[in-house]
Motif scaffolding. Structure first.
Motif, short mmCIF file in Angstrom:
data_model
loop_
_atom_site.label_atom_id
_atom_site.label_comp_id
_atom_site.label_asym_id
_atom_site.label_seq_id
_atom_site.Cartn_x
_atom_site.Cartn_y
_atom_site.Cartn_z
N ARG A 1 -8.99 1.87 2.18
CA ARG A 1 -8.89 1.68 3.63
C ARG A 1 -7.49 2.00 4.15
NH1 ARG A 1 -11.12 -1.13 8.14
NH2 ARG A 1 -9.43 -1.96 9.42
N HIS A 2 -6.48 1.47 3.47
CA HIS A 2 -5.11 1.67 3.93
C HIS A 2 -4.32 2.64 3.05
CE1 HIS A 2 -4.86 -1.29 7.20
NE2 HIS A 2 -5.78 -1.92 6.53
N PRO B 1 -9.79 6.87 2.41
CA PRO B 1 -10.87 6.45 3.30
C PRO B 1 -11.80 7.64 3.60
CG PRO B 1 -8.73 5.71 4.13
CD PRO B 1 -8.46 6.61 2.98
N ARG C 1 -9.15 -5.30 -2.19
CA ARG C 1 -9.12 -6.12 -0.97
C ARG C 1 -10.25 -5.78 -0.01
NH1 ARG C 1 -3.84 -8.22 1.86
NH2 ARG C 1 -4.72 -9.09 3.76
N TRP C 2 -10.53 -4.50 0.14
CA TRP C 2 -11.45 -4.07 1.20
C TRP C 2 -12.79 -3.55 0.67
CZ3 TRP C 2 -9.76 -5.48 5.87
CH2 TRP C 2 -8.38 -5.62 6.07
N LEU D 1 -1.14 3.06 7.38
CA LEU D 1 -1.68 3.94 6.34
C LEU D 1 -0.57 4.25 5.33
CD1 LEU D 1 -4.12 5.74 5.39
CD2 LEU D 1 -3.05 7.59 6.68
#
Lengths: 417, 417
Positions: free
Chosen positions: A248-249, A272, A243-244, A216
């Motif tokens: 997310r990260h 997130p 990317r997601w 994270l």
């Protein structure tokens, strides 16, 4: 009353009741010292204050007039913890301009981005948990997190920001201990305190590494809009979303403090879903919600494109000041002093010859009515004795020239002495 | 991207990173339920909202205009963590009117009194530490403190507030375990949720007990100015100062939320020097400072006696509403339902016959467009299934009469059913 004198101070109920977090709070001698320097005749490179001339005062006054004339019952009342709904909506548009595609569910309002740091500390850190921080890093983050008692693992920086191989090494070392960091904290553009910006290839590499290590990242971005030269960089959270499909990260923090006015204390957090949901639950306990009047003012002032019109004028003021500082350093500083060349933001970072102590230098500088922040405060695990942070957004170009001239005299004496 | 689908949700970096505090946060089903009821046709006794007609909108608008016209550079800038100096000065005068004699060093500004609760939790509570709370108590305090993981010891209440013998018993029990409570938390006037007020003799007894047991008291007083009948009571902190010459055993929290407007998020804390000093250090990490624009507005609006002129009109509105609610309860509720008779504040407390569940009642009430908060949320260690909190400050007298009529129908069906 007699009893006042008969009871010794150490016996007060408070003194025997501190939590372990309270015992970790540090009395900042620098902060006290700098209070002394808050006189008009001191040239201060110490604070992180925007130039007062950068505030769109008239627009803020008009916005306030409008919201109180038309929506008083709403904007004076308690509001939702997640934030003033029209502002959350507007933030999706403002973020789109930074390349960050979100809907309003992916952003919550915080009481400055400082509150975002506290919230993330509360949600993620248990005592002893490793976290990864730049070395040096934003002192306010260290301050927010100290009560949660993390173990700070420091990562090396250069003029292109965080060194990716240093990060990989740290992850490997932790893995060898059977540990995983709770997060990596990074000020991705015009870092506080160094002024450096994470280079494009390192951004891609960092997002790759995050996926690979399930890491994270907390991306703190108060200054990203304040670029005076070089090429714009895409925020890490934008790459993460590309990317997601959704954050997310990366948890991303930003603020109106440097674009409108710090005193509104309106920041925001993107991240997130699960993180934002718990952040809202935790924020209820912290302050119920961020002031709705301030949020409504920010919304009303910005909903017709104020930032697009106004930010160029802030950039112009700071561009001139940055150049004034770089020029003055070039003219006055001895050859063995080095400094960063930030492409934006509010700070640059000075490294004195080995053996000099910037805290000692500060005492001498204050005598000549010049102030700065010694670098040690920004190092989580010590070091940086010969470094210091200079702010160029608050003093005028004339005062910058004069202040750096005086500072160079003090440095010269220190080098000779 | 393919990778989106190939990574299961449980593998997200966030889900494996929660702190123990984050895991203690509770999803409030009641909060979600009440969101549904925020429609215009629902008569809500659920929130703790001031009446919108109680806001001095014009004075707030004029105050804002003045501070932005004359002090923009100051009130839009970062400010001191302790609070806007003129406001701290004014607070000494406002507090004198409550019998609390302090100088401006003894008061700091907080982001609503909710932040005062969080700060005190952070400074005082380590996991497992006993704290003493009223039973029931303000749910926001429980929410603020849950992440610090105290052990809540609950104390019995009656119509005169906290029962002193119950407190003595709890102190004895703890002493027997070799334990001392970190503090006693009390809403001393028109308590949230019960509406009860600590009687005069109990105030004296409490201050005596605090001295005897070296006990710290957190006195939360958001409603004290909102008295509609009965005799004014002296705040505990005033008694503490009378005894010791300065705050020693009491930390006092109050707020402009019920007197000016909640959306300013301006509260304050009075307390022993050592406590305020650490609170300021901790607050820096939380939000740097409370919004200076909001503080300047509060100062500018109140510096010429607005509260003295305006508070009587708030009292008048709520007095009428309290009487409307008491009258409606008398007219409509079955004989075996009991309720408190608050002399002020915003809430009263209803006890249903044993065996009835107010959470079940709420679901039935919502069908008839009436809402309230089930009592269980206010009990630190469970209980109160047959209790509920009713707010009378927000709905108009007509709506109160109609809402209580509908609620009584639901109760009657529950009793029969």
């Amino acid at each position: 009353m007699q009893s006042t004198r008969s009871v010794p101070q150490s016996d007060s109920p408070v003194e025997s009741c501190w939590s372990s977090a309270a015992q970790l709070l540090q009395h900042s001698t620098v902060r006290e010292l700098l209070k002394v320097t808050e006189q008009a005749d001191t040239i201060s490179f110490a604070g992180g204050l925007p130039a007062p001339t950068s505030f769109p005062t008239e627009e803020i006054a008009l916005a306030t007039e409008r919201v109180l004339a038309h929506q008083a019952a709403r904007v004076l009342q308690y509001g939702p913890t997640e934030g003033f709904p029209p502002l959350r909506e507007l933030l999706t548009t403002l973020m789109q301009a930074r390349g960050i595609t979100i809907d309003s569910d992916h952003v919550i309002v915080t009481s400055g981005s400082q509150q975002g740091l506290d919230l993330l500390g509360k949600l993620l850190i248990d005592p002893g948990n490793p976290i990864l921080v730049e070395n040096p890093t934003y002192v306010g983050a260290l301050q927010a997190w100290r009560p949660y008692q993390p173990r700070c693992v420091t990562l090396p920086l250069d003029e292109d920001g965080l060194q990716i191989d240093g990060l990989e090494q740290a992850l490997t070392n932790l893995a060898r201990e059977g540990q995983r960091p709770k997060f990596l904290y990074i000020v991705s553009a015009f870092q506080n305190p160094t002024g450096t910006t994470l280079a494009a290839d390192r951004r891609t590499a960092l997002i790759d590494l995050a996926a690979q290590h399930n890491l994270l990242i907390i991306e703190d971005d108060p200054y990203g809009e304040l670029r005076y030269s070089g090429n714009p960089q895409t925020p890490l959270v934008a790459l993460d979303i590309q990317r997601w499909g959704a954050p997310r990260h990366v948890a991303y923090l930003s603020t109106f403090s440097k674009l409108l006015a710090p005193s509104l204390r309106v920041g925001w957090m993107i991240g997130p879903d699960a993180l934002l949901q718990r952040a809202v639950q935790a924020k209820q306990g912290l302050d119920l919600h961020t002031g709705s009047l301030a949020q409504a003012i920010a919304y009303e002032a910005c909903c017709d494109g104020l930032l697009e019109r106004h930010t160029p004028s802030i950039r112009q003021i700071y561009h001139e000041r940055r150049d004034a500082m770089l020029g003055a350093l070039e003219s006055h500083m001895p050859d063995d002093v080095r400094w960063t060349h930030p492409e934006g933001g509010m700070f640059l970072w000075l490294t004195l010859p080995e053996g000099l102590d910037s805290a000692v230098l500060l005492q001498q500088a204050i005598v000549r009515n010049v102030a700065f922040v010694p670098g040690t405060a920004f190092f989580a695990n010590g070091g940086g004795i010969n470094t210091l942070r200079l702010n160029f957004s608050h003093p005028t170009p004339d005062r910058i020239e004069e202040g750096i001239r005086r500072l160079a005299e003090v440095v010269n004496e220190g080098v000779r002495g």
